[in-house]
Design an enzyme around this catalytic site. Structure first.
Site, PDB file in Angstrom:
ATOM      1  CE  LYS A  88      -3.668  -2.678   0.728  1.00 36.55           C
ATOM      2  NZ  LYS A  88      -3.726  -3.742  -0.242  1.00 36.55           N
ATOM      3  N   GLY A 120      -8.424  -2.722   7.652  1.00 36.84           N
ATOM      4  CA  GLY A 120      -8.276  -2.107   8.959  1.00 36.84           C
ATOM      5  C   GLY A 120      -7.297  -2.796   9.899  1.00 36.84           C
ATOM      6  CD  GLU A 134      -3.187   7.432   4.580  1.00 30.73           C
ATOM      7  OE1 GLU A 134      -4.361   7.056   4.609  1.00 30.73           O
ATOM      8  OE2 GLU A 134      -2.474   7.334   3.554  1.00 30.73           O
ATOM      9  CB  ILE A 170      -9.618  11.825   5.696  1.00 36.13           C
ATOM     10  CG1 ILE A 170      -8.314  11.785   4.894  1.00 36.13           C
ATOM     11  CG2 ILE A 170     -10.716  12.585   4.946  1.00 36.13           C
ATOM     12  CD1 ILE A 170      -7.752  13.120   4.512  1.00 36.13           C
ATOM     13  CG  HIS A 186     -15.154   2.928   0.624  1.00 37.31           C
ATOM     14  ND1 HIS A 186     -14.187   2.086   1.123  1.00 37.31           N
ATOM     15  CD2 HIS A 186     -15.325   2.556  -0.667  1.00 37.31           C
ATOM     16  CE1 HIS A 186     -13.805   1.246   0.167  1.00 37.31           C
ATOM     17  NE2 HIS A 186     -14.488   1.506  -0.925  1.00 37.31           N
ATOM     18  CD  GLU A 244      -6.803  -0.782   0.602  1.00 33.78           C
ATOM     19  OE1 GLU A 244      -7.127  -1.955   0.443  1.00 33.78           O
ATOM     20  OE2 GLU A 244      -6.316  -0.339   1.665  1.00 33.78           O
ATOM     21  NE  ARG A 295     -10.340  -8.203  -3.771  1.00 32.89           N
ATOM     22  CZ  ARG A 295     -11.021  -7.195  -3.275  1.00 32.89           C
ATOM     23  NH1 ARG A 295     -12.017  -6.749  -3.923  1.00 32.89           N
ATOM     24  NH2 ARG A 295     -10.724  -6.582  -2.156  1.00 32.89           N
ATOM     25  CB  VAL A 316     -18.623  -8.356  -2.909  1.00 37.26           C
ATOM     26  CG1 VAL A 316     -20.045  -8.729  -2.494  1.00 37.26           C
ATOM     27  CG2 VAL A 316     -17.622  -9.319  -2.294  1.00 37.26           C
ATOM     28  NE  ARG A 352     -20.779  -6.673   0.345  1.00 33.46           N
ATOM     29  CZ  ARG A 352     -19.453  -6.757   0.374  1.00 33.46           C
ATOM     30  NH1 ARG A 352     -18.861  -7.619   1.180  1.00 33.46           N
ATOM     31  NH2 ARG A 352     -18.726  -5.989  -0.410  1.00 33.46           N
TER      32      ARG A 352
HETATM   33  C1  MV4 Z   1      -8.426   6.298   6.763  1.00 33.27           C
HETATM   34  C2  MV4 Z   1      -9.460   6.961   7.436  1.00 33.27           C
HETATM   35  C3  MV4 Z   1      -9.272   8.285   7.730  1.00 33.27           C
HETATM   36  N1  MV4 Z   1      -8.115   8.905   7.397  1.00 33.27           N
HETATM   37  N2  MV4 Z   1      -7.305   6.952   6.432  1.00 33.27           N
HETATM   38  C4  MV4 Z   1     -10.293   1.891   7.003  1.00 33.27           C
HETATM   39  C5  MV4 Z   1      -9.904   0.651   6.232  1.00 33.27           C
HETATM   40  C6  MV4 Z   1      -8.739   1.024   5.431  1.00 33.27           C
HETATM   41  N3  MV4 Z   1      -8.705   0.366   4.166  1.00 33.27           N
HETATM   42  C7  MV4 Z   1      -8.747   2.510   5.371  1.00 33.27           C
HETATM   43  N4  MV4 Z   1      -9.596   2.970   6.399  1.00 33.27           N
HETATM   44  C8  MV4 Z   1      -9.624   4.279   6.750  1.00 33.27           C
HETATM   45  N5  MV4 Z   1      -8.514   4.991   6.421  1.00 33.27           N
HETATM   46  C9  MV4 Z   1      -7.170   8.242   6.761  1.00 33.27           C
HETATM   47  N6  MV4 Z   1      -6.036   8.856   6.435  1.00 33.27           N
HETATM   48  C10 MV4 Z   1     -10.619   6.240   7.751  1.00 33.27           C
HETATM   49  C11 MV4 Z   1     -10.699   4.889   7.414  1.00 33.27           C
HETATM   50  C12 MV4 Z   1     -11.918   4.209   7.772  1.00 33.27           C
HETATM   51  C13 MV4 Z   1     -12.793   3.720   6.785  1.00 33.27           C
HETATM   52  C14 MV4 Z   1     -12.519   3.836   5.420  1.00 33.27           C
HETATM   53  C15 MV4 Z   1     -13.381   3.358   4.475  1.00 33.27           C
HETATM   54  C16 MV4 Z   1     -14.544   2.741   4.873  1.00 33.27           C
HETATM   55  C17 MV4 Z   1     -14.844   2.592   6.215  1.00 33.27           C
HETATM   56  C18 MV4 Z   1     -13.974   3.068   7.174  1.00 33.27           C
HETATM   57  C19 MV4 Z   1     -14.279   2.916   8.532  1.00 33.27           C
HETATM   58  C20 MV4 Z   1     -13.413   3.402   9.477  1.00 33.27           C
HETATM   59  C21 MV4 Z   1     -12.228   4.025   9.101  1.00 33.27           C
END
Ligand code: MV4
Length: 451
Positions: A116, A165, A200, A203, A208, A288, A292, A295, A337
């Protein structure tokens, strides 16, 4: 074109791939563990090979057994679905060494997006906005503290090999950086065998948003709009939709162009998804890339009319991509889902026999499921038993249609997430479209709707 495709997966996605192959006139081979003998993917494939006992390590994750199944059935390509070996660079490599087409990216691309911190650097170089923060992995807790103080709090520490996570830490202030680094590093080491951590800026209340991309072998990349996946519980998505209620057409154009730049930077072929965090002001940041099929791909299929699995197969077979001007986004699609889990008991998995199974139908309703009346949900795999997808003119109509579809659905035997999904569909905050990834943390579920 391929003569025969082996599907290295199970459940609804295996069935989904078989359907696409049938419509392309390609023969199919199912593989299955002894727990899945009576699964629909086994029944509907042209051939089926039992590859081992229930544990995934002895079956759906067992590369030598899968390659052997492809050899004895003379399959010329393998579709990995999602999960299992779908993002294994090793599997992609072994397939090509055995002269079998892996219907996914090359090992190099999988590796470059699997790391990542490196993926972020690649995207940044390509001109894709990334979350502000450090460049690359941290050398240790001291550098974490230094960088965090430099950029200001709060910050996130993330595992470079991570996702979902795990190995991720939120850091509020200076006093917690060192210990957060150590525990993230430890968790990453145990979970992924790689303790690399990057940093980082945090945010706040992000959404998402992910963009579906498709690439052909001539270097052409298109995007197929975005999906909103902010309704998640412990990093498991429950509901996805397209388009996002937040994304207007000019934002879509910007985020779509960014996704295309990113995919072009790695010469992407096939289907991929670029995930972004989006803040209230519609600023978006690369998070990221998933290399693939996902779902939630059906919501994109519903609004574009494009069969993503067919396109994935065609792109790998050397066909030219759809012209972007032939693409139109039409209406609104939502996916729920359906998991065999008890929403009143902390989403405890609920394997066992489905004694009665009735799926919704009618206009604008699609069901992707491998389950049926009498089907026994094995305890060895994830608890998703299917997806209900609706399409309608507007978001408002799609929500009403989903309410209707969920109310028609009957699954007796296991507890399921259906009543929980219905409660969300009736929630004013969800209906308003004004929510973020914290939605389910504040959502009060009272099981009063489903009798
Ligand atoms: C973050 C964020 C806030 N700020 N990065 C959660 C899973 C991982 N793939 C990335 N995630 C997050 N990264 C920064 N710099 C908040 C999350 C996050 C989140 C992101 C997408 C969907 C659901 C989430 C639930 C909690 C935290």
């Amino acid at each position: 074109m391929y003569n025969k495709i082996l599907i290295a997966n199970r459940g609804e996605i295996a069935l989904r791939v078989i359907r696409a192959c049938n419509e392309l006139g390609i023969k199919t081979v199912a593989i299955y563990s002894t727990a899945d003998e009576l699964s629909l993917h086994v029944k509907f494939a042209d051939e089926a090979v039992c590859i081992g006992p229930p544990p995934s390590s002895d079956s759906y994750l067992n590369i030598p057994r899968i390659i052997a199944a492809a050899e004895i059935t003379d399959a010329d390509a393998i579709h990995p679905g999602y999960g299992f070996l779908s993002e294994s660079a090793k599997f992609s490599k072994i397939c090509s060494e055995n002269k079998i087409t892996f219907l996914g990216p090359s090992p190099t691309i999988i590796d470059s997006m699997g790391n990542k911190a490196k993926a972020k650097q690649t995207m940044k170089k390509a001109g894709v906005p990334v979350v502000p923060g450090g460049d690359g992995t941290l050398s240790g807790p001291e550098e974490a503290l230094l960088k965090a103080n430099e950029m200001g709090y709060p910050v996130m520490l993330k595992a470079s090999a991570g996702g979902g996570g795990r190995g991720m830490r939120f850091v509020e202030d200076e006093s917690n950086v060192i210990s957060a680094f150590k525990s993230a590093n430890q968790e990453a080491l145990t979970s992924f065998g790689n303790g690399d951590i990057y940093i980082e800026k945090f945010i706040e209340n992000p959404r998402h948003i992910e963009v579906q991309v498709l690439g052909d072998s001539f270097g052409n990349i298109i995007h197929l709009g975005e999906r909103e996946c902010s309704i998640q519980r412990r990093h498991q998505k429950l509901i996805e939709e397209s388009p996002s209620p937040l994304v207007d057409s000019s934002t879509r154009e910007r985020i779509g162009k960014a996704a295309i730049r990113g995919a072009k930077a790695v010469k992407y072929i096939g289907v991929g998804t670029i995930e972004f965090l989006m803040d209230k002001n519609k600023n978006f940041y690369f998070m990221e890339m998933n290399t693939r099929i996902q779902v939630e791909h059906p919501v994109t299929e519903m609004v574009t009319g494009v069969d993503l699995i067919k396109q994935q197969i065609l792109m790998h077979a050397g066909e030219k991509i759809i012209e972007p001007r032939e693409l139109k986004l039409r209406g609104h699609s939502i996916e729920c889902r359906i998991n065999a889990e008890d929403p009143s008991n902390n989403f405890l998995p609920f394997p066992g026999n489905i004694t009665s199974f009735h799926m919704p139908g009618g206009k604008g309703v699609r069901v992707d499921s491998h389950a049926y009346s009498g089907y026994e949900i094995p305890r060895y795999y994830d608890s998703m038993i299917g997806k209900i997808i609706v399409h309608a003119k507007s978001r408002k109509r799609a929500i009403l249609r989903m309410q209707r579809a969920l109310q028609e659905t009957i699954i007796d035997g296991p507890k399921t997430t259906i009543p929980y999904q219905l409660a969300i569909m009736k929630d004013n905050k969800f209906i308003s479209g004004n929510f973020d990834t914290s939605f389910l943390e504040n959502f009060e579920y009272k099981n009063k709707i489903n009798k």
